[in-house]
Design a protein around this motif. Structure first.
Motif, PDB file in Angstrom:
ATOM      1  N   ALA A  53     -10.893   0.671  14.985  1.00 17.13           N
ATOM      2  CA  ALA A  53     -10.358   1.715  15.861  1.00 17.13           C
ATOM      3  C   ALA A  53      -9.268   2.538  15.183  1.00 17.13           C
ATOM      4  N   LEU A  54      -8.740   2.039  14.068  1.00 19.31           N
ATOM      5  CA  LEU A  54      -7.694   2.761  13.340  1.00 19.31           C
ATOM      6  C   LEU A  54      -8.273   3.728  12.309  1.00 19.31           C
ATOM      7  N   GLN A  55      -9.596   3.772  12.193  1.00 16.33           N
ATOM      8  CA  GLN A  55     -10.243   4.663  11.242  1.00 16.33           C
ATOM      9  C   GLN A  55     -10.659   5.952  11.945  1.00 16.33           C
ATOM     10  N   LEU A  56     -10.433   7.081  11.307  1.00 15.90           N
ATOM     11  CA  LEU A  56     -10.836   8.368  11.864  1.00 15.90           C
ATOM     12  C   LEU A  56     -11.315   9.266  10.728  1.00 15.90           C
ATOM     13  N   THR A  57     -12.490   9.868  10.918  1.00 17.01           N
ATOM     14  CA  THR A  57     -13.025  10.808   9.945  1.00 17.01           C
ATOM     15  C   THR A  57     -13.454  12.069  10.672  1.00 17.01           C
ATOM     16  N   ALA A  58     -12.951  13.203  10.219  1.00 19.16           N
ATOM     17  CA  ALA A  58     -13.287  14.487  10.828  1.00 19.16           C
ATOM     18  C   ALA A  58     -13.530  15.518   9.729  1.00 19.16           C
ATOM     19  N   SER A  59     -14.289  16.547  10.061  1.00 14.48           N
ATOM     20  CA  SER A  59     -14.571  17.607   9.089  1.00 14.48           C
ATOM     21  C   SER A  59     -13.277  18.328   8.725  1.00 14.48           C
ATOM     22  N   TRP A  60     -13.099  18.632   7.443  1.00 12.68           N
ATOM     23  CA  TRP A  60     -11.866  19.284   6.987  1.00 12.68           C
ATOM     24  C   TRP A  60     -12.211  20.500   6.121  1.00 12.68           C
ATOM     25  N   ILE A  61     -12.730  20.255   4.905  1.00 16.16           N
ATOM     26  CA  ILE A  61     -13.170  21.357   4.030  1.00 16.16           C
ATOM     27  C   ILE A  61     -14.601  21.030   3.608  1.00 16.16           C
ATOM     28  N   PRO A  62     -15.576  21.313   4.458  1.00 13.50           N
ATOM     29  CA  PRO A  62     -16.958  20.904   4.164  1.00 13.50           C
ATOM     30  C   PRO A  62     -17.517  21.529   2.892  1.00 13.50           C
ATOM     31  N   GLN A  63     -17.034  22.718   2.518  1.00 16.38           N
ATOM     32  CA  GLN A  63     -17.528  23.361   1.293  1.00 16.38           C
ATOM     33  C   GLN A  63     -17.214  22.548   0.046  1.00 16.38           C
ATOM     34  N   LEU A  64     -16.155  21.756   0.100  1.00 11.45           N
ATOM     35  CA  LEU A  64     -15.770  20.921  -1.044  1.00 11.45           C
ATOM     36  C   LEU A  64     -16.151  19.451  -0.857  1.00 11.45           C
ATOM     37  N   GLY A  65     -16.711  19.134   0.294  1.00 11.57           N
ATOM     38  CA  GLY A  65     -17.023  17.734   0.552  1.00 11.57           C
ATOM     39  C   GLY A  65     -15.776  16.919   0.843  1.00 11.57           C
ATOM     40  N   ALA A  66     -14.734  17.570   1.364  1.00  5.59           N
ATOM     41  CA  ALA A  66     -13.479  16.881   1.689  1.00  5.59           C
ATOM     42  C   ALA A  66     -13.387  16.692   3.199  1.00  5.59           C
ATOM     43  N   GLN A  67     -12.979  15.514   3.617  1.00  3.87           N
ATOM     44  CA  GLN A  67     -12.842  15.203   5.026  1.00  3.87           C
ATOM     45  C   GLN A  67     -11.426  14.743   5.344  1.00  3.87           C
ATOM     46  N   PHE A  68     -11.042  14.932   6.604  1.00  4.39           N
ATOM     47  CA  PHE A  68      -9.781  14.351   7.058  1.00  4.39           C
ATOM     48  C   PHE A  68     -10.100  12.921   7.460  1.00  4.39           C
ATOM     49  N   SER A  69     -10.013  12.035   6.486  1.00  5.17           N
ATOM     50  CA  SER A  69     -10.391  10.634   6.692  1.00  5.17           C
ATOM     51  C   SER A  69      -9.165   9.752   6.501  1.00  5.17           C
ATOM     52  N   VAL A  70      -8.727   9.130   7.588  1.00  4.61           N
ATOM     53  CA  VAL A  70      -7.564   8.247   7.534  1.00  4.61           C
ATOM     54  C   VAL A  70      -7.916   6.898   8.155  1.00  4.61           C
ATOM     55  N   GLY A  71      -7.203   5.883   7.735  1.00  2.00           N
ATOM     56  CA  GLY A  71      -7.412   4.542   8.264  1.00  2.00           C
ATOM     57  C   GLY A  71      -6.394   3.592   7.668  1.00  2.00           C
ATOM     58  N   LEU A  72      -6.365   2.393   8.167  1.00  2.00           N
ATOM     59  CA  LEU A  72      -5.389   1.409   7.701  1.00  2.00           C
ATOM     60  C   LEU A  72      -6.065   0.077   7.415  1.00  2.00           C
ATOM     61  N   ASP A  73      -5.946  -0.371   6.159  1.00  4.35           N
ATOM     62  CA  ASP A  73      -6.274  -1.756   5.856  1.00  4.35           C
ATOM     63  C   ASP A  73      -4.976  -2.554   5.900  1.00  4.35           C
ATOM     64  N   GLY A  74      -5.006  -3.804   5.472  1.00  2.00           N
ATOM     65  CA  GLY A  74      -3.797  -4.629   5.544  1.00  2.00           C
ATOM     66  C   GLY A  74      -2.642  -4.061   4.747  1.00  2.00           C
ATOM     67  N   MET A  75      -2.922  -3.572   3.532  1.00  2.00           N
ATOM     68  CA  MET A  75      -1.858  -3.006   2.695  1.00  2.00           C
ATOM     69  C   MET A  75      -1.293  -1.736   3.319  1.00  2.00           C
ATOM     70  N   GLY A  76      -2.168  -0.846   3.782  1.00  2.00           N
ATOM     71  CA  GLY A  76      -1.691   0.379   4.412  1.00  2.00           C
ATOM     72  C   GLY A  76      -0.891   0.097   5.671  1.00  2.00           C
ATOM     73  N   MET A  77      -1.356  -0.882   6.464  1.00  2.00           N
ATOM     74  CA  MET A  77      -0.648  -1.259   7.686  1.00  2.00           C
ATOM     75  C   MET A  77       0.740  -1.787   7.363  1.00  2.00           C
ATOM     76  N   MET A  78       0.830  -2.616   6.344  1.00  2.00           N
ATOM     77  CA  MET A  78       2.111  -3.202   5.951  1.00  2.00           C
ATOM     78  C   MET A  78       3.087  -2.134   5.446  1.00  2.00           C
ATOM     79  N   LEU A  79       2.593  -1.177   4.664  1.00  2.00           N
ATOM     80  CA  LEU A  79       3.464  -0.124   4.135  1.00  2.00           C
ATOM     81  C   LEU A  79       3.876   0.872   5.216  1.00  2.00           C
ATOM     82  N   CYS A  80       3.006   1.110   6.195  1.00  2.00           N
ATOM     83  CA  CYS A  80       3.404   1.947   7.338  1.00  2.00           C
ATOM     84  C   CYS A  80       4.492   1.249   8.145  1.00  2.00           C
ATOM     85  N   LEU A  81       4.386  -0.062   8.294  1.00  2.00           N
ATOM     86  CA  LEU A  81       5.420  -0.831   8.989  1.00  2.00           C
ATOM     87  C   LEU A  81       6.738  -0.749   8.236  1.00  2.00           C
ATOM     88  N   LEU A  82       6.691  -0.903   6.911  1.00  2.00           N
ATOM     89  CA  LEU A  82       7.898  -0.771   6.092  1.00  2.00           C
ATOM     90  C   LEU A  82       8.512   0.614   6.251  1.00  2.00           C
TER      91      LEU A  82
END
Length: 478
Positions: A53-82
């Protein structure tokens, strides 16, 4: 949605802050940091029950194949907490301080927080690069506008180093993107393993230098002590407590999974550079009389150990690094809070001018001793478990590397205990006899830090469990 909120709260609050006056910027920054911590805690609970549920992917710059893709694994969650804890503590400590152009100061601080959260949550290479720059730009202005007397040349050096590293990384990202059959910046595409060992060999250095500058690792460290010394202390807290973790995070999230063959080929060189940094920085820290420069070199030594442990290529060392990312941030911010308090009270950074503070400010002395002991990894403090795991991993990789890196423990005890002796013990003088003890907000911030130090030292299992998924994933591909 919670991941996006973690980025939006400081981003929107920061932009609003630029238009506020009086006590408005200070109040909004504090409210935004409390809200960020609340959302982070909510995300932590969701991570344990429904991480997808913490993962989100949305269209951003489709011409370049770039997406607004964010999410949190354990390391990302820990660093966001810090990050959330650190910014809240910083705003609590400086709540009684008055800054010129306070709206710009607090606005830039909040924008840097948004950039940091973006770096730790991005799962698209181009988005990662955008947030990487967004985190650095506000810090550049914070240092150049509110820094010390030498802030202009020091900030210029900081900009040149970080901009050069960013360009190298951008070249590497574009080259990898052009080799991919689907022309995508997605994390899955970048870790698909289409690069030859020859390509990975030279690409490794583009990414490693960019991340090594940010950590920093010898010989890419020379911007750091000057920047830490000249920056306003709240900004130094962000730089040393959180922003250096961008480099370590980049190695673990992007370099190892994307360039596993390159990392394997150059791991010994990376470890040697890291160990040189440990010994070099520790020796310089021993002879420092400037409070801020001592802590700056101490940070280089600690980061050097983490960098060496990453490339040791085993589960124990990586576990140690992941838990130490959090613990080092807590400890170093605690030390910087003490520096800020003493500097505000006495207007000096030279430790030779201090002494005897324990007589007039016993609470400052107690907190400095506890945080200093955690900084040298005393058992039952939070620094112990991470360093133990990292040295165990280095021992498995190469016993001689571990032995030389282990000298850093002895040297750390020398310069840290020498600092404690000079600052709080001995005879008081006419300057230190005027020291007043902690105010309510300072006591609150330092108490939170000490609680975390002891809790993580006595029972580190929750944090180890949190980052275990990251350890397993990296070990599969590296």
């Amino acid at each position: 949605m919670l991941t996006v909120l973690l980025i939006l709260i400081p981003l929107v609050a920061g932009l609003i802050t630029f238009g506020l006056k009086g006590s408005g910027p200070k109040a909004l920054a504090l409210i935004a940091s409390i809200a960020s911590l609340a959302v982070t805690v909510a995300a932590l609970f969701q991570f344990r029950t429904a991480p997808e549920a913490l993962q989100l992917t949305a269209s951003w710059i489709p011409q370049l194949g770039a997406q607004f893709s964010v999410g949190l694994d354990g390391m990302g969650m820990m660093l966001c907490l810090l990050t959330a804890i650190s910014f809240l503590l910083i705003f609590i400590v400086i709540n009684n301080r008055n800054y010129e152009r306070a709206n710009s100061f607090y606005g830039l601080m909040l924008l840097s927080q948004a950039g940091l959260i973006g770096v730790f949550s991005a799962y698209d290479a181009l988005l990662f690069y955008v947030f990487w720059e967004l985190a650095l730009i506000p810090v550049y202005f914070l240092c150049s506008l509110w820094g010390g007397e030498k802030r202009i040349p020091v900030t210029f050096k900081f900009f040149v180093y970080t901009f050069a590293g960013s360009l190298l990384m951008l070249v590497g990202l574009i080259y990898i993107y052009l080799q991919l059959p689907d022309k995508s910046f997605s994390y899955a595409a970048f870790t698909s393993g289409v690069l030859s060992p020859k390509d990975q060999s030279w690409l490794f250095w583009l990414f490693f230098v960019a991340f090594a500058i940010k950590m920093p690792v010898f010989p890419f460290h020379t911007w750091q002590p000057d920047t830490y010394e000249q920056s306003p202390t709240p900004v130094t807290m962000v730089l040393s407590g959180i922003m250096v973790k961008m480099g370590l995070f980049g190695v673990i999230r992007w370099l190892l999974p994307v360039l596993p063959s390159g990392a394997y080929m150059w791991s010994e060189v990376a470890i040697v550079l890291s160990i040189i940094g440990i010994i070099y920085a520790s020796c310089i820290a021993i002879v420092q009389s400037d409070f801020k420069r001592l802590i700056a070199y101490s940070s280089i030594a600690h980061i050097g150990l983490m960098s060496a442990a990453i490339f040791a290529n085993n589960e124990q060392s990586l576990q140690g690094v992941l838990i130490q990312l959090f613990n080092h941030g807590i400890n170093i911010i605690g030390l910087w809070i003490i520096v800020e308090i003493i500097q505000q009270r006495l207007k000096v950074k030279n430790m030779n001018e201090l002494g005897g503070i324990a007589t007039y400010a016993p609470n400052i002395a107690i907190f400095l001793v506890i945080i200093s002991l955690a900084n040298v990894a005393l058992p039952l403090t939070n620094g112990f478990i991470g360093e133990f795991l990292m040295f165990s991993g280095l021992f498995q990789y190469n016993v001689w590397f571990m032995a030389v890196a282990g000298l850093g423990i002895i040297l750390a005890a020398v310069y840290t205990l020498n600092m404690v002796q000079k600052v709080i013990f001995g005879e008081a003088n006419t300057l230190t006899s005027t020291t007043t003890d902690l105010t309510g907000n300072e006591l609150l911030a330092l108490s939170v830090i000490v609680v975390i130090i002891i809790a993580m030292g006595v029972y580190p299992k929750p944090m180890l469990d949190l980052v275990s998924s990251t350890t397993e994933l990296v070990n599969k591909v590296y």
